[in-house]
Design an enzyme around this catalytic site. Structure first.
Site, PDB file in Angstrom:
ATOM      1  N   ILE A 252     -12.137  -7.012 -10.651  1.00 19.20           N
ATOM      2  CA  ILE A 252     -13.251  -6.145 -10.251  1.00 19.20           C
ATOM      3  C   ILE A 252     -14.511  -6.661 -10.948  1.00 19.20           C
ATOM      4  CG2 ILE A 252     -14.164  -3.780 -10.403  1.00 19.20           C
ATOM      5  CD1 ILE A 252     -11.830  -4.020  -8.516  1.00 19.20           C
TER       6      ILE A 252
ATOM      7  N   LEU B  52      -5.218  -7.151  -6.469  1.00 21.50           N
ATOM      8  CA  LEU B  52      -4.942  -8.316  -7.310  1.00 21.50           C
ATOM      9  C   LEU B  52      -6.147  -9.234  -7.482  1.00 21.50           C
ATOM     10  CD1 LEU B  52      -1.323  -9.150  -6.104  1.00 21.50           C
ATOM     11  CD2 LEU B  52      -2.057  -7.819  -8.097  1.00 21.50           C
ATOM     12  N   LYS B  53      -7.335  -8.693  -7.353  1.00 24.89           N
ATOM     13  CA  LYS B  53      -8.528  -9.504  -7.596  1.00 24.89           C
ATOM     14  C   LYS B  53      -9.368  -8.787  -8.647  1.00 24.89           C
ATOM     15  CE  LYS B  53     -12.117 -11.890  -5.046  1.00 24.89           C
ATOM     16  NZ  LYS B  53     -12.508 -12.433  -3.772  1.00 24.89           N
TER      17      LYS B  53
ATOM     18  N   ASN C 247       1.263   3.179  -2.562  1.00 22.77           N
ATOM     19  CA  ASN C 247       0.461   4.144  -3.324  1.00 22.77           C
ATOM     20  C   ASN C 247      -0.711   4.653  -2.493  1.00 22.77           C
ATOM     21  OD1 ASN C 247       1.236   4.652  -6.281  1.00 22.77           O
ATOM     22  ND2 ASN C 247       1.595   2.445  -6.039  1.00 22.77           N
TER      23      ASN C 247
ATOM     24  N   ASN D  44      -6.920   3.060 -12.271  1.00 22.60           N
ATOM     25  CA  ASN D  44      -5.907   2.088 -11.852  1.00 22.60           C
ATOM     26  C   ASN D  44      -4.528   2.643 -12.190  1.00 22.60           C
ATOM     27  OD1 ASN D  44      -4.787  -0.480 -11.042  1.00 22.60           O
ATOM     28  ND2 ASN D  44      -4.556  -0.989 -13.210  1.00 22.60           N
TER      29      ASN D  44
ATOM     30  N   GLY E 142       0.778  -1.233   0.000  1.00 22.95           N
ATOM     31  CA  GLY E 142       0.000   0.000   0.000  1.00 22.95           C
ATOM     32  C   GLY E 142       0.809   1.283   0.000  1.00 22.95           C
TER      33      GLY E 142
ATOM     34  N   HIS F 113      -0.653   1.318 -13.245  1.00 18.73           N
ATOM     35  CA  HIS F 113       0.069   0.135 -13.719  1.00 18.73           C
ATOM     36  C   HIS F 113       1.539   0.515 -13.905  1.00 18.73           C
ATOM     37  CE1 HIS F 113       0.422  -3.782 -15.674  1.00 18.73           C
ATOM     38  NE2 HIS F 113       1.262  -3.189 -16.499  1.00 18.73           N
TER      39      HIS F 113
HETATM   40  C1  GRF Z   1       2.356  -0.719  -7.936  1.00 17.98           C
HETATM   41  O1  GRF Z   1       3.524  -0.938  -8.655  1.00 17.98           O
HETATM   42  C2  GRF Z   1       1.211  -0.493  -8.886  1.00 17.98           C
HETATM   43  O2  GRF Z   1       1.590   0.114 -10.087  1.00 17.98           O
HETATM   44  C3  GRF Z   1       0.714  -1.884  -9.159  1.00 17.98           C
HETATM   45  O3  GRF Z   1       0.864  -2.556  -7.930  1.00 17.98           O
HETATM   46  C4  GRF Z   1       1.902  -1.953  -7.167  1.00 17.98           C
HETATM   47  C5  GRF Z   1       1.342  -1.631  -5.828  1.00 17.98           C
HETATM   48  O4  GRF Z   1       2.345  -1.209  -4.938  1.00 17.98           O
HETATM   49  N1  GRF Z   1      -0.619  -1.879  -9.687  1.00 17.98           N
HETATM   50  P1  GRF Z   1       1.968  -0.624  -3.516  1.00 17.98           P
HETATM   51  O5  GRF Z   1       1.186  -1.705  -2.756  1.00 17.98           O
HETATM   52  O6  GRF Z   1       1.170   0.613  -3.720  1.00 17.98           O
HETATM   53  O7  GRF Z   1       3.291  -0.351  -2.863  1.00 17.98           O
END
Ligand code: GRF
Length: 207
Positions: free
Chosen positions: A93, A90-91, A18, A107, A16, A109
């Site tokens: 939607i 990772l699930k 981000n 999202n 987490g 990526h």
């Molecule tokens: C990030 O690299 C994001 O781009 C991808 O999953 C990762 C999540 O990282 N979708 P974090 O849990 O926010 O550290």
């Protein structure tokens, strides 16, 4: 500027970072409030981060598709969520949620989509594929979410160079730093009502 503040739910399955960047960026914002953290993993680090910032959490683990959709909708409704940001969730939607929140789910990526995206392209796999390809550039992409993985309209991207001695971990770390700046910046534009979608193309209005 949009008239009502964005009430954002962040969905995440991992550490987490981000989520943390977004929550801290908007801590005192009048335009966007992070009102919920949703995870499918009861032990995900993101939940501790949310708790430490006093942001409500919802853990939804079920494998039953109907219960899954129902539980998500219930949690989102309970917290008055208007928009969703996926950050390492990772699930899949459910389609029902995408329909309900059409063009209000984004999202991030860790590559320059459409390159190195799609089903199975997540986490270190993305960076391993980038390095194996020999490309000099990777990056981060924020996009709207549609019914298939990583294909929704792109809102903003930032390139990140691939170093000749990079491994997946070093490249991921360099990109993650950019993500922490890019994602809040896009959400800020969104909260200001400056991002519009016409014919599946994204337009960003000047302030
Ligand atoms: C990030 O690299 C994001 O781009 C991808 O999953 C990762 C999540 O990282 N979708 P974090 O849990 O926010 O550290």
């Amino acid at each position: 500027m949009s008239s009502t503040p964005v009430r954002l739910a962040v969905f995440a399955s991992g550490g987490g970072s981000n989520f943390d960047a977004i929550a801290r960026h908007f801590k005192d914002s009048q335009l966007l409030q992070v009102v919920l953290c949703v995870s499918n993993k009861p032990k995900a680090g993101v939940l501790d981060k949310a708790r430490s910032l006093a942001i409500p959490t919802a853990v939804i683990e079920t494998r039953d598709p109907d219960i899954y959709l129902h539980s998500l909708l219930q949690a989102l409704e309970q917290h008055g969520v208007t928009h969703i940001a996926l950050a390492g969730y990772l699930k899949m939607i459910p389609v029902g949620l995408i329909e309900r929140f059409r063009n209000r789910i984004v999202n991030i990526h860790p590559s320059l989509l459409p390159a190195f995206g799609g089903k199975g392209m997540y986490g270190r796999r993305v960076h391993e594929a980038v390095i194996a390809s020999g490309t000099r550039w990777s990056g981060a992409t924020v996009h709207f979410v549609d019914e298939t993985y990583d294909t929704g309209p792109i809102i903003m991207q930032e390139p990140v160079p691939v170093a000749s001695d990079d491994d997946a971990a070093s490249l991921a770390a360099r990109i993650l730093k950019v993500e922490h700046r890019l994602y809040p910046a896009v959400l800020e534009l969104l909260s200001q009502g400056r991002i519009t979608l016409t014919d599946n193309r994204v337009y960003i209005r000047d302030a």
